[in-house]
Motif scaffolding. Structure first.
Motif, PDB file in Angstrom:
ATOM      1  N   PRO A 184       0.696  -1.195   0.039  1.00 10.21           N
ATOM      2  CA  PRO A 184      -0.120   0.051  -0.043  1.00 10.21           C
ATOM      3  C   PRO A 184       0.797   1.466  -0.035  1.00 10.21           C
ATOM      4  N   ALA A 185       2.045   1.204   0.481  1.00 11.96           N
ATOM      5  CA  ALA A 185       2.819   2.404   0.696  1.00 11.96           C
ATOM      6  C   ALA A 185       3.424   2.744  -0.893  1.00 11.96           C
ATOM      7  N   HIS A 186       3.462   1.790  -1.702  1.00 15.49           N
ATOM      8  CA  HIS A 186       4.017   2.031  -3.063  1.00 15.49           C
ATOM      9  C   HIS A 186       3.015   1.896  -3.916  1.00 15.49           C
ATOM     10  N   PHE A 187       1.728   1.682  -3.633  1.00 20.15           N
ATOM     11  CA  PHE A 187       0.637   1.633  -4.653  1.00 20.15           C
ATOM     12  C   PHE A 187       0.812   0.590  -5.721  1.00 20.15           C
ATOM     13  N   GLY A 188       1.404  -0.585  -5.369  1.00 21.09           N
ATOM     14  CA  GLY A 188       1.595  -1.402  -6.439  1.00 21.09           C
ATOM     15  C   GLY A 188       2.243  -2.813  -5.626  1.00 21.09           C
ATOM     16  N   TYR A 189       2.694  -3.637  -6.588  1.00 21.94           N
ATOM     17  CA  TYR A 189       3.056  -4.827  -6.229  1.00 21.94           C
ATOM     18  C   TYR A 189       4.671  -4.872  -6.356  1.00 21.94           C
TER      19      TYR A 189
END
Length: 199
Positions: A120-125
Motif C-alpha cells: 500500500p505504501a508504494h501503490f503497487g506490487y
C-alpha cells in the motif's frame, strides 16, 4: 512501563516508567529509561513481576538493565541469515514470572520472508518482507540472565503475534498476546508443560 514516541521530543521510541492515577485516568511519567544508543528503538524490555535488587529489566537474553546501564554482552548480531531468510535476535516479550530457582517468560524472534505482494505504501506490487514471529519459553536465573529456552513455536499461525503479559492462575499460566496489531488473545497452558518445553 510504557513506550514514548512523540517526534520531535522523542524521535525514536523510548521506554519510560509511569505512575497511573485512576482518579484522573492519567499516567504521569516518572523517568525515561535511557541507553548508550539514542538512535536505537527501544520497546521490548522485560520487568520482573516483583521488584528485585538484582536487575530492573531484562534487556535481552544475555543483558539486563540496572542503575541506568545495560550490563552484559549481546548473544549475537541483531540479524542473521538462515536458509535465505533474515532472522532477528531473540528479544523481549512478557514480564518475568517468578518460579522456583528464577523466572519464566516468553520471548520471540522475527523471521523475514521475501514475498511478491501488494505494498500500500508504494501503490503497487513489489517484493516485500513478510514478518513471522516465533516464540520461546525461556527460563532465567535470579540475576535476569537466560539459562534455557524451548524450541520456537507459534501461538496461532505464522504472522505477527506478540506476547506481552504472563501471570500464574492456579497450575496454569495465562499469556496475553496481540495479533497483527488489530486483535488480542489469551493463551492458557499448564505451568508444568511450559517448563517441560524449556527442558
Amino acid at each position: 512501563v510504557g513506550v514514548l514516541f512523540d517526534p520531535p521530543t522523542f524521535p525514536v521510541s523510548r521506554l519510560a516508567e509511569f505512575r497511573y492515577d485512576p482518579e484522573t485516568n492519567q499516567a504521569h511519567m516518572l523517568r525515561s529509561l535511557e541507553t548508550d544508543n539514542p538512535k536505537r528503538f527501544e520497546k521490548n524490555w522485560m520487568p520482573p513481576h516483583v521488584a528485585t535488587d538484582h536487575f530492573e529489566y531484562v534487556y535481552s537474553d544475555t543483558q539486563i538493565y540496572r542503575g541506568g546501564k545495560i550490563l552484559g554482552e549481546p548473544s549475537g548480531p541483531e540479524y542473521r541469515m538462515e536458509g535465505g531468510k533474515k532472522i532477528s535476535a531473540i528479544h523481549g516479550g512478557t514480564q518475568l514470572l517468578e518460579i522456583e530457582e528464577g523466572y519464566l517468560a516468553m520471548m520471540h524472534d522475527v523471521v523475514f520472508t521475501p514475498i511478491y505482494g501488494y505494498s500500500p505504501a508504494h501503490f503497487g506490487y513489489r517484493t516485500i518482507q513478510m514478518r513471522s514471529y516465533r516464540h520461546y519459553f525461556v527460563r532465567f536465573d535470579e540475576n535476569g540472565f537466560a539459562q534455557r529456552r524451548s524450541e520456537p513455536f507459534t501461538i496461532r499461525k505464522p504472522g505477527v503475534e506478540f506476547a506481552s503479559g504472563i501471570v500464574q492462575d492456579g497450575d496454569d499460566v495465562l499469556i496475553s498476546f496481540g495479533i497483527a496489531d488489530i486483535a488480542s488473545g489469551l493463551l492458557r497452558i499448564p505451568l508444568k508443560d511450559a517448563l517441560e518445553l524449556v527442558g
